[in-house]
Design a protein around this motif. Structure first.
Motif, PDB file in Angstrom:
ATOM      1  N   VAL A   1      -4.020   5.223   2.122  1.00 16.86           N
ATOM      2  CA  VAL A   1      -3.782   4.639   0.985  1.00 16.86           C
ATOM      3  C   VAL A   1      -4.329   5.356  -0.420  1.00 16.86           C
ATOM      4  O   VAL A   1      -5.479   5.758  -0.282  1.00 16.86           O
ATOM      5  CB  VAL A   1      -4.359   3.402   0.928  1.00 16.86           C
ATOM      6  CG1 VAL A   1      -3.947   2.454  -0.403  1.00 16.86           C
ATOM      7  CG2 VAL A   1      -3.738   2.417   2.089  1.00 16.86           C
ATOM      8  N   ALA A   2      -3.440   5.541  -1.313  1.00 13.39           N
ATOM      9  CA  ALA A   2      -3.750   6.343  -2.696  1.00 13.39           C
ATOM     10  C   ALA A   2      -3.521   5.140  -3.628  1.00 13.39           C
ATOM     11  O   ALA A   2      -4.228   5.571  -4.738  1.00 13.39           O
ATOM     12  CB  ALA A   2      -2.789   7.530  -2.552  1.00 13.39           C
ATOM     13  N   ASP A   3      -2.605   4.146  -3.400  1.00 10.83           N
ATOM     14  CA  ASP A   3      -2.511   3.342  -4.498  1.00 10.83           C
ATOM     15  C   ASP A   3      -1.906   2.088  -3.999  1.00 10.83           C
ATOM     16  O   ASP A   3      -1.616   2.002  -2.862  1.00 10.83           O
ATOM     17  CB  ASP A   3      -1.193   3.964  -5.510  1.00 10.83           C
ATOM     18  CG  ASP A   3      -1.199   3.235  -6.665  1.00 10.83           C
ATOM     19  OD1 ASP A   3      -2.194   2.233  -7.067  1.00 10.83           O
ATOM     20  OD2 ASP A   3      -0.288   3.350  -7.512  1.00 10.83           O
ATOM     21  N   PHE A   4      -1.990   0.938  -4.432  1.00 14.80           N
ATOM     22  CA  PHE A   4      -1.194  -0.364  -4.226  1.00 14.80           C
ATOM     23  C   PHE A   4      -0.688  -1.166  -5.405  1.00 14.80           C
ATOM     24  O   PHE A   4      -0.938  -1.073  -6.451  1.00 14.80           O
ATOM     25  CB  PHE A   4      -2.219  -1.237  -3.542  1.00 14.80           C
ATOM     26  CG  PHE A   4      -3.250  -2.119  -4.240  1.00 14.80           C
ATOM     27  CD1 PHE A   4      -3.035  -3.028  -4.843  1.00 14.80           C
ATOM     28  CD2 PHE A   4      -4.260  -1.159  -4.585  1.00 14.80           C
ATOM     29  CE1 PHE A   4      -3.711  -3.761  -5.531  1.00 14.80           C
ATOM     30  CE2 PHE A   4      -5.230  -1.779  -5.490  1.00 14.80           C
ATOM     31  CZ  PHE A   4      -5.046  -3.232  -6.154  1.00 14.80           C
ATOM     32  N   ASP A   5       0.420  -1.924  -5.014  1.00 15.39           N
ATOM     33  CA  ASP A   5       1.179  -2.699  -5.757  1.00 15.39           C
ATOM     34  C   ASP A   5       1.142  -3.921  -5.230  1.00 15.39           C
ATOM     35  O   ASP A   5       0.926  -4.155  -4.149  1.00 15.39           O
ATOM     36  CB  ASP A   5       2.538  -2.294  -6.270  1.00 15.39           C
ATOM     37  CG  ASP A   5       2.662  -1.074  -7.335  1.00 15.39           C
ATOM     38  OD1 ASP A   5       1.647  -0.929  -8.140  1.00 15.39           O
ATOM     39  OD2 ASP A   5       3.495  -0.293  -7.338  1.00 15.39           O
TER      40      ASP A   5
ATOM     41  N   GLY B   1       3.503   8.361  -3.026  1.00 17.05           N
ATOM     42  CA  GLY B   1       4.293   7.131  -3.508  1.00 17.05           C
ATOM     43  C   GLY B   1       5.037   6.194  -2.462  1.00 17.05           C
ATOM     44  O   GLY B   1       5.527   5.182  -2.903  1.00 17.05           O
ATOM     45  N   ALA B   2       5.166   6.650  -1.050  1.00 18.50           N
ATOM     46  CA  ALA B   2       5.910   5.817   0.017  1.00 18.50           C
ATOM     47  C   ALA B   2       5.237   4.953   0.080  1.00 18.50           C
ATOM     48  O   ALA B   2       4.138   4.766   0.228  1.00 18.50           O
ATOM     49  CB  ALA B   2       5.970   7.092   0.864  1.00 18.50           C
TER      50      ALA B   2
ATOM     51  N   GLN C   1      10.695  -0.108   5.343  1.00 14.16           N
ATOM     52  CA  GLN C   1      10.241   0.388   7.034  1.00 14.16           C
ATOM     53  C   GLN C   1       9.038   1.203   6.940  1.00 14.16           C
ATOM     54  O   GLN C   1       8.701   2.323   7.287  1.00 14.16           O
ATOM     55  CB  GLN C   1      11.313   1.236   7.405  1.00 14.16           C
ATOM     56  CG  GLN C   1      12.778   0.809   7.463  1.00 14.16           C
ATOM     57  CD  GLN C   1      12.695  -0.237   8.656  1.00 14.16           C
ATOM     58  OE1 GLN C   1      12.330   0.153   9.761  1.00 14.16           O
ATOM     59  NE2 GLN C   1      13.270  -1.590   8.597  1.00 14.16           N
ATOM     60  N   PRO C   2       7.770   0.393   6.501  1.00 12.67           N
ATOM     61  CA  PRO C   2       6.427   1.118   6.317  1.00 12.67           C
ATOM     62  C   PRO C   2       5.969   1.466   7.724  1.00 12.67           C
ATOM     63  O   PRO C   2       5.928   0.785   8.680  1.00 12.67           O
ATOM     64  CB  PRO C   2       5.617  -0.149   5.785  1.00 12.67           C
ATOM     65  CG  PRO C   2       6.467  -0.833   5.422  1.00 12.67           C
ATOM     66  CD  PRO C   2       7.784  -1.080   6.051  1.00 12.67           C
TER      67      PRO C   2
ATOM     68  N   PHE D   1       1.020  -1.165  -0.023  1.00 11.18           N
ATOM     69  CA  PHE D   1      -0.092  -0.077  -0.101  1.00 11.18           C
ATOM     70  C   PHE D   1       0.894   1.338   0.067  1.00 11.18           C
ATOM     71  O   PHE D   1       1.653   1.463   0.635  1.00 11.18           O
ATOM     72  CB  PHE D   1      -0.947   0.031   1.317  1.00 11.18           C
ATOM     73  CG  PHE D   1      -1.925  -0.933   1.067  1.00 11.18           C
ATOM     74  CD1 PHE D   1      -2.479  -1.483  -0.196  1.00 11.18           C
ATOM     75  CD2 PHE D   1      -2.670  -1.512   2.423  1.00 11.18           C
ATOM     76  CE1 PHE D   1      -3.405  -2.430  -0.272  1.00 11.18           C
ATOM     77  CE2 PHE D   1      -3.609  -2.406   2.202  1.00 11.18           C
ATOM     78  CZ  PHE D   1      -4.274  -2.769   1.074  1.00 11.18           C
ATOM     79  N   LYS D   2       0.590   2.363  -0.676  1.00 14.96           N
ATOM     80  CA  LYS D   2       1.334   3.455  -0.838  1.00 14.96           C
ATOM     81  C   LYS D   2       0.534   4.684  -0.570  1.00 14.96           C
ATOM     82  O   LYS D   2      -0.875   4.580  -0.819  1.00 14.96           O
ATOM     83  CB  LYS D   2       1.955   3.530  -2.455  1.00 14.96           C
ATOM     84  CG  LYS D   2       2.767   2.459  -2.698  1.00 14.96           C
ATOM     85  CD  LYS D   2       3.254   2.680  -4.120  1.00 14.96           C
ATOM     86  CE  LYS D   2       4.293   1.547  -4.444  1.00 14.96           C
ATOM     87  NZ  LYS D   2       4.913   1.629  -5.866  1.00 14.96           N
TER      88      LYS D   2
END
Length: 592
Positions: free
Chosen positions: A60-64, A25-26, A86-87, A20-21
Motif C-alpha cells: 500500500v502506497a496510498d488510499f482513497d 496507483g492501481a 479486480q484487486p 488501497f492503492k
C-alpha cells in the motif's frame, strides 16, 4: 507511509468504502467499514492479525475512500468496485468474468431470450446467476424443446430459423398473436424460476379448455409440453419430502484457490448444482471467503430461496441479509446447520467442491503443459532469443473500405488477456486498402516508441502475407523498436518471416501453429465484432437524425408507431404534433 498517516488523520468516522492503492496507483484492495477511520487504521497499527495483512500493507502506497449513507449502500458499492478494479488482494471469481444470466428482453415487439453477463436493462427479466455460459446453453436448449420460442424481434412475413425446425410457435409470421405468445413467455418464466408444479397445473387447465372447445391440435401440443415436464421432474432427485426452497453453500479451500458448491433445492427437489472457482484466497479465512462469495452471488441472484444453509457464517451477516431482503421483498434466513440431514448435505457439498476442484486442476495442468510446449516450439521454430510470453496479433476488417477497423489481441503465457485487447477505428476510411489501414493501426499502437503505458510484445503477429508483414517491419523501423514480427497467411497457414523469401510450413498437429491459429482467429473475431457494431450503428441512422428536437427516444417512438421514415412522411400532422409538438413537427415536415 507519512502520506498515509496524514490522510488517516483526516479520514472521517463515517460509513463507506476504502480503496488501497500501490505505488503505480492501481487499486489492490477494496473493503467496507461502518467507521472508515477506525477500520483503515487497524491495517497499519497491527490490530488486524490476519495472515495476509503484512503483504497487503507492504504494497500500500496510498488510499482513497467513498462515504455512503448506510451499511447496505457500502456493501453494494464495494461489490461494484471489486468487479470494476479486480484487486489482487480481494477474493475474485476466476477469469475476471461476471456471472452469466438468462435475459427475457421486452425492448422488442417479440420478447427475446438470450444469455448476458451484465444485467443492464430495466425492461427485462433476469434468471441466474449460472456458473457458466455452457450451462445456460443447455438450459435454453431444453427450454426451446419444451416451450418453443421465437428468435425474431418483430412480426413480419419472414419466419425465424427455428420456425422451420418446429421450435417456434409462429408468432413471427402471425400464426399466433402476441398476447397468445405472452402465455408461453409466462410459462418460461415459471420454468426458469423452478416452479414446475405450477406450470403443470396451468398446462392441464389449458389442455382441458382446448379439448372442450375442440382445439385438438393445441391440446396435443399442451399434452407434449406436460409429458416433457414430467420427464424433467423425474430426473430431479427428491431431497426433502416438504416442498422447500433452500440453497446449501459449501466450500473446499486449496493453497491459493477455493471452490464453492451450491445445491439449489426447489419444491424439495435438487433443481441444480453450481460450482465456482475463486482466486486470491491464499491466507484468507473461511468466513472471509464465504463473505466475499455470498455478497457477490446473492446480490445478483434473481430468484432467492427462503433459506440459505452455509458451511461457515459470514461476518457481515446483517448487511448481507438486508441486501437479500431488498432484492426479494421478504426476509431471507442464513444459518449454519450442525447436525442432521442439512449438515450432511453441507458435507456432501464440500466433497463435491473438492472433487470439482481436483478435476478442474487436472484439466488446467494438461492445458498448461500444452501451452508451455507450444511457446517452447514457437521460440525454437522462429529462432527467438526469448520465450514469447506476450504476443500481440493485428487484423483488419472492412467492407469495400467502409466502417474499417483494426483489432489488437494479446496472449500472455499462451492465454488470451482480454483486458488488454484494443480496437482501432480506422481514420483513412473510403478506399479498400488493407496495407494503409494496417500501417495506421500499427503506427497508433507503437506511437512515441510505444510510450503509451502498454507493455511491448515479445512477438508481433500480423494476419496476412508478405505485404502486410512488410508494412509492420516499416512501422517498427520508424518507431525504433526491435520486436520480432511474423505474418500468418490464412490459405496454407504459411508463416512469413522478414528477410526470408520462403514461408515456414508446420504440420496441422504442431502446437506452435495451433497457438498462432487461436491467436489469429481471436483477432479476426474481435475485429469482426467491432466492425458489425459500427455497421449496425450506421444502418440505424436515418433522415430523422438531422432534425433538431428529435433525439433517440422520440426517433424510436416514431419508428415504432409509423414503421419507417416513409411512414412518418405519410403520417397525419395531428398525430405528429401529439408526439413532437408543433415546432418540431414543422421542422420535420420541412426537412423530410
Amino acid at each position: 507511509m507519512d502520506k498515509i498517516k496524514v490522510k488517516l488523520r483526516n479520514t472521517p468516522k463515517k460509513t463507506g468504502v476504502y480503496l488501497f492503492k500501490n505505488k503505480t496507483g492501481a487499486v489492490i484492495y477494496i473493503g467496507k467499514a461502518l467507521n472508515l477511520k477506525s477500520r483503515v487504521k487497524q491495517y497499519f497499527d497491527g490490530r488486524d492479525t490476519r495472515p495476509q495483512i503484512p503483504f497487503l500493507v507492504n504494497d500500500v502506497a496510498d488510499f482513497d475512500y467513498i462515504i455512503t449513507d448506510n451499511e447496505l449502500e457500502s456493501l453494494m458499492l464495494e461489490n461494484t468496485l471489486i468487479k470494476k478494479h479486480q484487486p489482487k488482494y480481494n477474493v475474485l471469481l476466476r477469469d475476471d468474468k461476471n456471472y452469466a444470466f438468462i435475459k427475457i428482453d421486452y425492448d422488442t415487439e417479440i420478447p427475446q431470450i438470450y444469455s448476458v453477463r451484465n444485467p443492464d436493462s430495466k425492461n427485462a427479466k433476469y434468471f441466474g446467476p449460472y456458473s457458466s455460459a455452457g450451462k445456460i446453453k443447455e438450459t435454453l436448449n431444453i427450454l426451446r424443446r419444451v416451450f418453443p420460442y421465437c428468435a425474431n424481434k418483430k412480426v413480419s412475413n419472414r419466419p425465424c430459423f427455428y420456425y422451420f425446425l418446429h421450435r417456434c410457435p409462429g408468432v413471427c409470421v402471425g400464426k399466433i398473436s402476441l398476447s397468445e405468445y405472452e402465455k408461453t413467455i409466462q410459462k418460461i418464466i415459471l420454468f426458469l424460476g423452478g416452479h414446475i408444479s405450477e406450470i403443470q397445473k396451468e398446462i392441464q387447465s389449458q389442455m382441458l379448455k382446448a379439448s372442450k372447445t375442440k382445439q385438438f391440435e393445441r391440446a396435443a401440443d399442451l399434452r407434449n409440453q406436460l409429458q416433457s415436464l414430467h420427464i424433467i421432474e423425474e430426473r430431479q432427485k427428491v431431497i426433502f419430502t416438504q416442498k422447500v426452497s433452500w440453497d446449501f453453500v459449501s466450500c473446499f479451500q486449496s493453497t491459493d484457490k477455493a471452490t464453492i458448491n451450491v445445491f439449489v433445492i426447489r419444491n424439495g427437489k435438487l433443481n441444480d448444482r453450481k460450482n465456482f472457482i475463486l482466486e486470491n484466497t491464499e491466507n484468507k479465512t473461511e468466513d472471509e471467503i464465504f463473505s466475499a462469495f455470498l455478497e457477490n452471488y446473492y446480490s445478483q441472484t434473481t430468484y432467492l430461496p427462503k433459506e440459505i444453509f452455509v458451511q461457515q457464517l459470514p461476518k457481515e451477516l446483517s448487511a448481507l441479509t438486508k441486501v437479500m431482503t431488498l432484492n426479494s421483498g421478504r426476509r431471507i434466513k442464513i444459518t449454519k446447520p450442525r447436525i442432521g440431514k442439512k449438515a450432511e448435505i453441507i458435507k456432501m457439498g464440500t466433497e463435491n467442491a473438492q472433487e470439482y476442484f481436483e478435476s478442474w486442476a487436472t484439466s488446467q495442468a494438461t492445458e498448461l503443459s500444452r501451452t508451455t510446449l507450444a511457446l517452447d516450439e514457437l521460440k525454437k521454430v522462429l529462432k527467438l532469443s526469448e520465450t514469447p510470453m506476450r504476443i500481440e496479433c493485428f487484423d483488419i476488417s472492412n467492407i469495400q473500405g467502409t466502417n474499417s477497423v483494426a483489432s489488437m489481441v494479446v496472449f500472455e503465457g499462451g492465454k488470451a488477456k482480454k483486458s488488454e485487447y484494443r480496437k482501432f477505428k480506422i481514420k483513412k476510411d473510403g478506399k479498400p486498402n488493407d496495407f494503409a489501414m494496417m500501417e495506421e493501426a500499427l503506427t497508433r499502437r507503437f506511437k512515441n516508441n510505444g510510450e503509451n503505458n502498454w507493455a511491448l510484445p515479445n512477438l508481433l503477429v500480423i494476419d496476412g502475407g508478405k505485404g502486410q508483414l512488410g508494412v509492420a517491419v516499416k512501422v517498427l523501423k520508424k518507431s525504433g523498436l526491435k520486436i520480432p514480427v511474423i505474418g500468418l497467411a490464412k490459405r496454407e497457414e504459411e508463416i512469413f518471416i522478414p528477410g526470408k523469401s520462403n514461408p515456414i510450413l508446420l504440420s496441422k498437429s504442431n502446437h506452435a501453429l495451433q497457438l498462432l491459429q487461436r491467436l489469429r482467429d481471436e483477432a479476426h473475431r474481435f475485429a469482426i465484432t467491432f466492425h458489425k457494431k459500427l455497421r449496425s450503428k450506421q444502418a440505424y441512422k436515418s433522415a430523422l437524425d438531422d432534425i433538431m428536437g428529435i433525439g433517440p427516444k422520440k426517433k424510436k417512438i416514431l419508428i415504432q408507431k409509423f414503421g419507417s421514415v416513409s411512414g412518418v412522411k405519410k403520417a397525419a400532422k395531428k398525430e405528429l404534433i401529439s408526439i413532437l409538438g408543433e415546432k418540431t413537427t414543422k421542422d420535420l415536415l420541412e426537412n423530410l
